[in-house]
Design a protein around this motif. Sequence first.
Motif, PDB file in Angstrom:
ATOM      1  N   UNK A 282      31.845  -2.533  48.318  1.00 56.63           N
ATOM      2  CA  UNK A 282      31.598  -2.336  50.251  1.00 56.63           C
ATOM      3  C   UNK A 282      30.289  -3.525  51.086  1.00 56.63           C
ATOM      4  N   UNK A 283      29.806  -3.923  50.263  1.00 60.27           N
ATOM      5  CA  UNK A 283      29.198  -4.779  51.151  1.00 60.27           C
ATOM      6  C   UNK A 283      29.577  -6.109  50.790  1.00 60.27           C
ATOM      7  N   UNK A 284      30.486  -6.583  49.964  1.00 58.12           N
ATOM      8  CA  UNK A 284      30.965  -7.689  50.156  1.00 58.12           C
ATOM      9  C   UNK A 284      32.254  -8.011  51.612  1.00 58.12           C
ATOM     10  N   UNK A 285      33.087  -7.262  51.179  1.00 55.85           N
ATOM     11  CA  UNK A 285      33.878  -6.825  51.940  1.00 55.85           C
ATOM     12  C   UNK A 285      33.460  -6.320  53.561  1.00 55.85           C
ATOM     13  N   UNK A 286      32.401  -5.710  53.643  1.00 55.49           N
ATOM     14  CA  UNK A 286      31.694  -5.957  55.203  1.00 55.49           C
ATOM     15  C   UNK A 286      30.989  -7.145  55.708  1.00 55.49           C
ATOM     16  N   UNK A 287      30.725  -8.419  54.466  1.00 55.95           N
ATOM     17  CA  UNK A 287      30.276  -9.351  55.005  1.00 55.95           C
ATOM     18  C   UNK A 287      31.496  -9.930  55.467  1.00 55.95           C
ATOM     19  N   UNK A 288      32.484  -9.980  54.442  1.00 57.04           N
ATOM     20  CA  UNK A 288      33.962 -11.028  54.887  1.00 57.04           C
ATOM     21  C   UNK A 288      34.877 -10.488  56.436  1.00 57.04           C
ATOM     22  N   UNK A 289      34.549  -9.520  56.945  1.00 55.05           N
ATOM     23  CA  UNK A 289      34.987  -8.608  57.928  1.00 55.05           C
ATOM     24  C   UNK A 289      34.185  -9.044  59.097  1.00 55.05           C
ATOM     25  N   UNK A 290      32.590  -9.460  58.958  1.00 53.37           N
ATOM     26  CA  UNK A 290      31.643 -10.041  59.359  1.00 53.37           C
ATOM     27  C   UNK A 290      32.140 -11.633  60.281  1.00 53.37           C
ATOM     28  N   UNK A 291      32.089 -12.233  58.920  1.00 49.52           N
ATOM     29  CA  UNK A 291      32.742 -13.754  58.870  1.00 49.52           C
ATOM     30  C   UNK A 291      34.105 -13.692  59.197  1.00 49.52           C
ATOM     31  N   UNK A 292      35.227 -12.686  59.096  1.00 53.31           N
ATOM     32  CA  UNK A 292      36.288 -12.965  60.380  1.00 53.31           C
ATOM     33  C   UNK A 292      36.168 -13.075  61.833  1.00 53.31           C
ATOM     34  N   UNK A 293      35.139 -11.768  62.052  1.00 46.66           N
ATOM     35  CA  UNK A 293      34.945 -11.286  62.971  1.00 46.66           C
ATOM     36  C   UNK A 293      34.322 -13.136  63.804  1.00 46.66           C
ATOM     37  N   UNK A 294      33.279 -13.568  63.604  1.00 50.15           N
ATOM     38  CA  UNK A 294      32.976 -14.627  63.774  1.00 50.15           C
ATOM     39  C   UNK A 294      33.299 -15.379  63.767  1.00 50.15           C
ATOM     40  N   UNK A 295      34.735 -16.159  63.446  1.00 48.60           N
ATOM     41  CA  UNK A 295      35.477 -16.858  63.146  1.00 48.60           C
ATOM     42  C   UNK A 295      36.490 -16.454  64.408  1.00 48.60           C
ATOM     43  N   UNK A 296      36.922 -15.487  64.786  1.00 42.63           N
ATOM     44  CA  UNK A 296      37.776 -15.295  65.292  1.00 42.63           C
ATOM     45  C   UNK A 296      36.601 -15.304  67.798  1.00 42.63           C
ATOM     46  N   UNK A 297      35.936 -14.372  67.094  1.00 45.16           N
ATOM     47  CA  UNK A 297      34.738 -14.676  68.608  1.00 45.16           C
ATOM     48  C   UNK A 297      34.612 -16.845  68.802  1.00 45.16           C
ATOM     49  N   UNK A 298      34.296 -17.483  67.746  1.00 42.46           N
ATOM     50  CA  UNK A 298      34.343 -18.950  68.070  1.00 42.46           C
ATOM     51  C   UNK A 298      35.690 -19.651  68.571  1.00 42.46           C
ATOM     52  N   UNK A 299      36.922 -19.247  68.143  1.00 39.14           N
ATOM     53  CA  UNK A 299      38.362 -19.867  68.277  1.00 39.14           C
ATOM     54  C   UNK A 299      38.366 -20.562  67.192  1.00 39.14           C
ATOM     55  N   UNK A 300      38.466 -20.885  66.009  1.00 40.73           N
ATOM     56  CA  UNK A 300      38.030 -22.178  65.758  1.00 40.73           C
ATOM     57  C   UNK A 300      39.793 -22.514  65.239  1.00 40.73           C
ATOM     58  N   UNK A 301      40.654 -22.453  66.395  1.00 42.08           N
ATOM     59  CA  UNK A 301      42.055 -22.706  65.565  1.00 42.08           C
ATOM     60  C   UNK A 301      42.419 -24.088  65.409  1.00 42.08           C
ATOM     61  N   UNK A 302      41.655 -24.945  65.559  1.00 42.11           N
ATOM     62  CA  UNK A 302      41.734 -26.291  65.575  1.00 42.11           C
ATOM     63  C   UNK A 302      41.339 -26.507  63.544  1.00 42.11           C
ATOM     64  N   UNK A 303      40.831 -25.563  63.529  1.00 41.05           N
ATOM     65  CA  UNK A 303      40.939 -25.321  61.517  1.00 41.05           C
ATOM     66  C   UNK A 303      41.855 -25.376  60.959  1.00 41.05           C
ATOM     67  N   UNK A 304      42.686 -23.734  62.140  1.00 41.82           N
ATOM     68  CA  UNK A 304      43.758 -23.167  61.196  1.00 41.82           C
ATOM     69  C   UNK A 304      44.484 -23.558  60.511  1.00 41.82           C
ATOM     70  N   UNK A 305      45.077 -23.467  59.457  1.00 47.01           N
ATOM     71  CA  UNK A 305      46.050 -24.408  59.114  1.00 47.01           C
ATOM     72  C   UNK A 305      47.401 -23.717  58.920  1.00 47.01           C
ATOM     73  N   UNK A 306      48.562 -24.783  59.022  1.00 42.18           N
ATOM     74  CA  UNK A 306      49.827 -23.758  59.521  1.00 42.18           C
ATOM     75  C   UNK A 306      50.231 -22.389  58.744  1.00 42.18           C
TER      76      UNK A 306
END
Length: 461
Positions: A282-306
Amino acid sequence: MWPPLKASDMTRADAPVTPPVVLTVAGSDSGGGAGIQADVKTIEACGGFGTSAITSVTAQNTTGVQGQHLLPIEQIEAQIEAVTGDFDVAAVKTGMLATREVIDLVADHAADLPNLVVDPVMVAASGDRLLAAEAEDAYETLIAEATVVTPNADEAAVLTGRDVDDPAAAERAGRDLVEMGADSALVKGGHVPGDAVVDTLVTEDGVTTFRHDRVDTEATHGSGCTLSSAIATQLAHGDDLPTAVGSSIDLLASAVRYNVDVGEGPGAVHHLVQTRNDAARHPTSEAVERAVSALVDADVSALVPERGMTVAGATPYAERPDAVAAVEGRITRTMDGVRPNRGVRFGASTTVARALLAAREHDPVVRFAVDCRLTDSVEGALASLDGTIASYNPNERPDRVSADAMTWGVGRAVETSKGTPVAVVGREGMGTGGRVTLLAESADDLVSRVETIHGTVEDSV
């Protein structure tokens, strides 16, 4: 929050559980790595309720056995009868029995000892003798009562008179033990040389072999105790023998790899490795969710592959993709920035999960990974990271390697780098084909590395 909040003026109903009861008849290891201590830890970790009859008290640590004291035979018998007279014992395992008299005692009580797993302990991992030499032939009577007997190669040689130096010899020794009356014999391959450990299970119906990679460590103290206790507990749960043996071998393989570094000598196996790993899901899953939220907030579009971006996190003792949490359906670019297609779940990723596990083969502290788009600007931005940048060429992958290019490449890069790389460049081509895999010990470090690269790319535009 634990403990849960409750009303102040009330009596709560109890909620008892009824785990299967497992009895271990063995010696005490004051160092905690083997013997009764290892048995009870393993039984509880596998979901059983551990009870014990102590045969001998040893003064022991990671460097060896300094002394031992055999309990009176009457006291050993009293312990066995106290447990079997009160508890509904579902399985029993034996360990250090020390003398002929104790072996005969257990054999005399065998009718009351269901699912009897006999680990014919003779010598400690340190080389110290735990069984009187004149008691070796006494085991034949107890073996005849066993559901399964679990000797290592050296013990099998003593019991059968055969040298056990390869899987074929292990099978022959196993057949000899079954002919002595055991329902089955598991001849362990840890003492047989080779890159792989092959454990051989022999029954009247046939032979099953279990193969796993050898771990380069001397920290195997308690390995035999752990395996036999796990088998007994799985049998107590109702598993059939091959299933019980297979799952117990998997547990031991992880317990040896993630051994406990304690004491001045070689450490002990990690009896609770599976329990700790399950607790970290559960803590691992939560950590991944936090990372995803942070990347969404930062809008890292330039790094997202096709194809989309995968963020993955492994539990501390992950060995397979089903212990790696990742975004299901990846993170993709939209008109409004980046968005995950679905939530985070274990087993959602294959390629990135396998690459992360490949990195962990060489540095198990690495727990998080993300795959990014490879462009000239992204590759140039990698220099802004604090750490080693590695690369691989998929065309150099040997034909004999069955792993996909990314798994092979990341594993190879981590293995050959001076220090674990923070980024691994896969040169399948730029844009859609190429990728950068970022690695980190924590989700926060992973996010920081993505944001650093993204900021550098944005500043260069």
